[in-house]
Scaffold this motif. Structure first.
Motif, PDB file in Angstrom:
ATOM      1  N   GLU A 196      45.845  16.987  28.263  1.00 16.86           N
ATOM      2  CA  GLU A 196      44.784  16.405  27.437  1.00 16.86           C
ATOM      3  C   GLU A 196      43.417  16.954  27.832  1.00 16.86           C
ATOM      4  N   MET A 197      43.236  17.235  29.123  1.00 17.05           N
ATOM      5  CA  MET A 197      41.958  17.729  29.625  1.00 17.05           C
ATOM      6  C   MET A 197      41.737  19.203  29.304  1.00 17.05           C
ATOM      7  N   ALA A 198      42.793  19.934  28.976  1.00 15.71           N
ATOM      8  CA  ALA A 198      42.696  21.381  28.788  1.00 15.71           C
ATOM      9  C   ALA A 198      41.870  21.740  27.553  1.00 15.71           C
ATOM     10  N   PRO A 199      40.939  22.685  27.668  1.00 18.31           N
ATOM     11  CA  PRO A 199      40.211  23.181  26.491  1.00 18.31           C
ATOM     12  C   PRO A 199      41.190  23.779  25.474  1.00 18.31           C
ATOM     13  N   PRO A 200      40.838  23.782  24.197  1.00 23.57           N
ATOM     14  CA  PRO A 200      41.773  24.242  23.145  1.00 23.57           C
ATOM     15  C   PRO A 200      42.339  25.638  23.379  1.00 23.57           C
ATOM     16  N   GLU A 201      41.496  26.602  23.805  1.00 26.51           N
ATOM     17  CA  GLU A 201      41.980  27.965  23.989  1.00 26.51           C
ATOM     18  C   GLU A 201      42.998  28.055  25.121  1.00 26.51           C
ATOM     19  N   LEU A 202      42.759  27.297  26.194  1.00 22.82           N
ATOM     20  CA  LEU A 202      43.728  27.285  27.291  1.00 22.82           C
ATOM     21  C   LEU A 202      45.004  26.572  26.873  1.00 22.82           C
ATOM     22  N   ALA A 203      44.863  25.532  26.060  1.00 24.45           N
ATOM     23  CA  ALA A 203      46.040  24.808  25.558  1.00 24.45           C
ATOM     24  C   ALA A 203      46.946  25.738  24.763  1.00 24.45           C
ATOM     25  N   SER A 204      46.356  26.625  23.983  1.00 20.56           N
ATOM     26  CA  SER A 204      47.163  27.556  23.188  1.00 20.56           C
ATOM     27  C   SER A 204      47.902  28.543  24.096  1.00 20.56           C
ATOM     28  N   ASP A 205      47.258  28.953  25.203  1.00 18.98           N
ATOM     29  CA  ASP A 205      47.939  29.833  26.171  1.00 18.98           C
ATOM     30  C   ASP A 205      49.139  29.125  26.793  1.00 18.98           C
ATOM     31  N   ILE A 206      48.943  27.844  27.140  1.00 15.42           N
ATOM     32  CA  ILE A 206      50.031  27.089  27.766  1.00 15.42           C
ATOM     33  C   ILE A 206      51.183  26.891  26.789  1.00 15.42           C
ATOM     34  N   TYR A 207      50.842  26.715  25.505  1.00 15.21           N
ATOM     35  CA  TYR A 207      51.894  26.575  24.492  1.00 15.21           C
ATOM     36  C   TYR A 207      52.780  27.826  24.468  1.00 15.21           C
ATOM     37  N   LYS A 208      52.154  28.988  24.668  1.00 10.23           N
ATOM     38  CA  LYS A 208      52.916  30.249  24.647  1.00 10.23           C
ATOM     39  C   LYS A 208      53.644  30.476  25.970  1.00 10.23           C
ATOM     40  N   ASN A 209      52.944  30.201  27.085  1.00  6.78           N
ATOM     41  CA  ASN A 209      53.484  30.565  28.403  1.00  6.78           C
ATOM     42  C   ASN A 209      54.276  29.456  29.081  1.00  6.78           C
ATOM     43  N   GLY A 210      54.049  28.203  28.666  1.00  2.33           N
ATOM     44  CA  GLY A 210      54.800  27.094  29.224  1.00  2.33           C
ATOM     45  C   GLY A 210      54.275  26.579  30.558  1.00  2.33           C
ATOM     46  N   ILE A 211      55.084  25.738  31.176  1.00  6.80           N
ATOM     47  CA  ILE A 211      54.756  25.093  32.452  1.00  6.80           C
ATOM     48  C   ILE A 211      55.624  25.700  33.541  1.00  6.80           C
ATOM     49  N   HIS A 212      55.007  25.986  34.698  1.00  8.84           N
ATOM     50  CA  HIS A 212      55.733  26.568  35.827  1.00  8.84           C
ATOM     51  C   HIS A 212      55.916  25.508  36.914  1.00  8.84           C
ATOM     52  N   LEU A 213      57.170  25.265  37.285  1.00 10.91           N
ATOM     53  CA  LEU A 213      57.496  24.270  38.313  1.00 10.91           C
ATOM     54  C   LEU A 213      57.735  24.943  39.653  1.00 10.91           C
ATOM     55  N   VAL A 214      57.051  24.460  40.696  1.00  8.34           N
ATOM     56  CA  VAL A 214      57.267  24.963  42.053  1.00  8.34           C
ATOM     57  C   VAL A 214      57.341  23.772  43.006  1.00  8.34           C
ATOM     58  N   GLY A 215      57.660  24.060  44.275  1.00  8.19           N
ATOM     59  CA  GLY A 215      57.786  22.995  45.266  1.00  8.19           C
ATOM     60  C   GLY A 215      59.202  22.441  45.295  1.00  8.19           C
ATOM     61  N   GLY A 216      59.498  21.690  46.346  1.00 10.18           N
ATOM     62  CA  GLY A 216      60.843  21.129  46.496  1.00 10.18           C
ATOM     63  C   GLY A 216      61.251  20.227  45.356  1.00 10.18           C
ATOM     64  N   GLY A 217      60.291  19.498  44.753  1.00  7.49           N
ATOM     65  CA  GLY A 217      60.602  18.601  43.642  1.00  7.49           C
ATOM     66  C   GLY A 217      61.112  19.321  42.415  1.00  7.49           C
ATOM     67  N   ALA A 218      60.816  20.624  42.309  1.00  2.00           N
ATOM     68  CA  ALA A 218      61.302  21.405  41.169  1.00  2.00           C
ATOM     69  C   ALA A 218      62.824  21.512  41.169  1.00  2.00           C
ATOM     70  N   LEU A 219      63.448  21.247  42.323  1.00  2.52           N
ATOM     71  CA  LEU A 219      64.902  21.343  42.439  1.00  2.52           C
ATOM     72  C   LEU A 219      65.624  20.084  41.977  1.00  2.52           C
ATOM     73  N   LEU A 220      64.885  19.030  41.627  1.00  2.00           N
ATOM     74  CA  LEU A 220      65.531  17.826  41.092  1.00  2.00           C
ATOM     75  C   LEU A 220      66.212  18.165  39.772  1.00  2.00           C
ATOM     76  N   ARG A 221      67.461  17.831  39.676  1.00  3.31           N
ATOM     77  CA  ARG A 221      68.238  18.190  38.495  1.00  3.31           C
ATOM     78  C   ARG A 221      67.684  17.524  37.233  1.00  3.31           C
ATOM     79  N   GLY A 222      67.491  18.339  36.197  1.00  6.32           N
ATOM     80  CA  GLY A 222      67.061  17.821  34.904  1.00  6.32           C
ATOM     81  C   GLY A 222      65.560  17.677  34.735  1.00  6.32           C
ATOM     82  N   LEU A 223      64.770  18.027  35.759  1.00  2.09           N
ATOM     83  CA  LEU A 223      63.321  17.866  35.644  1.00  2.09           C
ATOM     84  C   LEU A 223      62.740  18.762  34.555  1.00  2.09           C
ATOM     85  N   ASP A 224      63.262  19.985  34.439  1.00  2.00           N
ATOM     86  CA  ASP A 224      62.767  20.885  33.399  1.00  2.00           C
ATOM     87  C   ASP A 224      63.070  20.334  32.003  1.00  2.00           C
ATOM     88  N   LYS A 225      64.259  19.777  31.829  1.00  2.00           N
ATOM     89  CA  LYS A 225      64.614  19.187  30.529  1.00  2.00           C
ATOM     90  C   LYS A 225      63.723  17.991  30.212  1.00  2.00           C
TER      91      LYS A 225
END
Length: 343
Positions: free
Chosen positions: A274-303
């Motif tokens: 919600e805080m992201a400026p519109p132009e950055l929001a459009s980049d994220i829509y194309k590039n997606g979200i990147h998960l890192v850290g140990g919590g990224a290994l929780l099953r189903g978090l990406d889904k």
């Protein structure tokens, strides 16, 4: 190897709440739990890392185990210094040398929500190792570098780093954090959720180490996995009788136990978007979200995150090491990443 490279070394450190990693010459040379054991009578360190973790919750009156970091920052200054020194001694033992090497530069990553006082504590702890130069870098930026993002590009990149003490959510562009959220809900909170679930639902008292093992073995945040893990046998103490017993737990039960904490992460991700400026929001829509850290290994978090945001969600190839690898790249290319390094 010249005199200077032999005696003066540069290291990058991921000083985490749960684990500490040190990288040198592009190699991870230390990967240990962030914990020490000390003698209560002398206050001297007995063990550090894996050896201290084996003692955790099994000590007697003369030995105490301490986790120097809480919620991503130093909570016990003296214990943190002892731990860092102990980790560095491990590094020395891996090398055959007659003299203790000196550190020319140390780069340590810190949470993006760290205060000036907390930064000073980290800097002082590192400086007491004898390093000539100490720099700090924010964890989301280090993570982005570690997964191969060119942070200097005018393109938005969203990183969700779920560590041991904090979850860092940042949108990065032009070598800076455009907007971020930092919440104190992460791996340690998940362990407490599992511990509470066992007590309330099964009248079973378990320790922190057992809760951690349950999380690693069957931890999930999605109740309909395509490749579900088998039920896990949990050993603990019956709260009613005080007698040891064993129960079987499914991944669905763990997903239910983690629901409240994961919901807080969901909300923080949505708030950052919600805080992201519109132009950055459009980049994220194309590039997606990147998960890192140990919590990224929780099953189903990406889904789960995909279902909430309708955005592509990518789990880093090696989420546990993404931050330290990025810190190591920044160390190797200090001039290129000078703008994101804090002295």
């Amino acid at each position: 190897m010249g005199f200077r490279s032999y005696f003066y070394r540069d290291i990058a450190v991921d000083l985490g709440t749960a684990n500490t990693l040190i990288i040198q010459n592009d190699k991870i040379v230390v990967d240990e739990p962030s914990i020490i054991a000390i003698d209560r009578n002398t206050s001297k360190m007995i063990a550090v890392g894996k050896v201290a973790m084996q003692m955790h919750e099994k000590t007697h009156d003369t030995i105490k185990t301490i986790r120097p970091l809480k919620d991503g920052v130093i909570a016990d200054y003296h214990a943190a210094e002892l731990m860092i020194q102990g980790m560095i001694k491990m590094l020395h033992k891996k090398k055959i040398c007659f003299f203790t090497p000196f550190f020319n530069t140390i780069i340590i990553c810190i949470p993006s929500g760290t205060t000036d006082v907390e930064k000073r504590a980290v800097r002082d702890s590192a400086a007491h190792t004898g390093a000539k130069e100490v720099y700090m870098i924010y964890e989301p930026i280090a993570a982005a570098i570690g997964i191969g993002v060119n942070i200097a590009d005018p393109v938005g990149c969203m990183v969700v780093d779920i560590g041991g003490g904090t979850t860092e959510i940042a949108i990065i562009s032009l070598a800076g954090i455009a907007c971020n959220q930092s919440i104190k809900v992460a791996g340690n909170a998940f362990n407490m959720d599992i511990l509470d679930h066992m007590r309330k639902q099964h009248n079973l008292l378990i320790g922190e180490r057992t809760a951690e093992q349950i999380k690693l073995t069957i931890g999930a945040v999605w109740t309909d996995l395509n490749d579900p893990p088998p039920d896990y046998a949990v050993y603990g103490k019956d709260l009613l009788t005080g007698i040891p017993k064993i129960i079987s737990v499914s991944y669905r039960a763990i997903a239910t136990a983690l629901e409240e904490s994961i919901s807080k992460i969901d909300n923080a991700v949505l708030k950052a978007l919600e805080m992201a400026p519109p132009e950055l929001a459009s980049d994220i829509y194309k590039n997606g979200i990147h998960l890192v850290g140990g919590g990224a290994l929780l099953r189903g978090l990406d889904k789960r995150l995909h279902s909430i945001t309708n955005l592509p969600v990518h789990i880093a190839e090696d989420p546990l090491q993404a931050v330290v690898r990025g810190t190591g790249i920044a160390l190797k290319n200090k001039e290129i990443y000078r703008s994101v390094l804090m002295g």
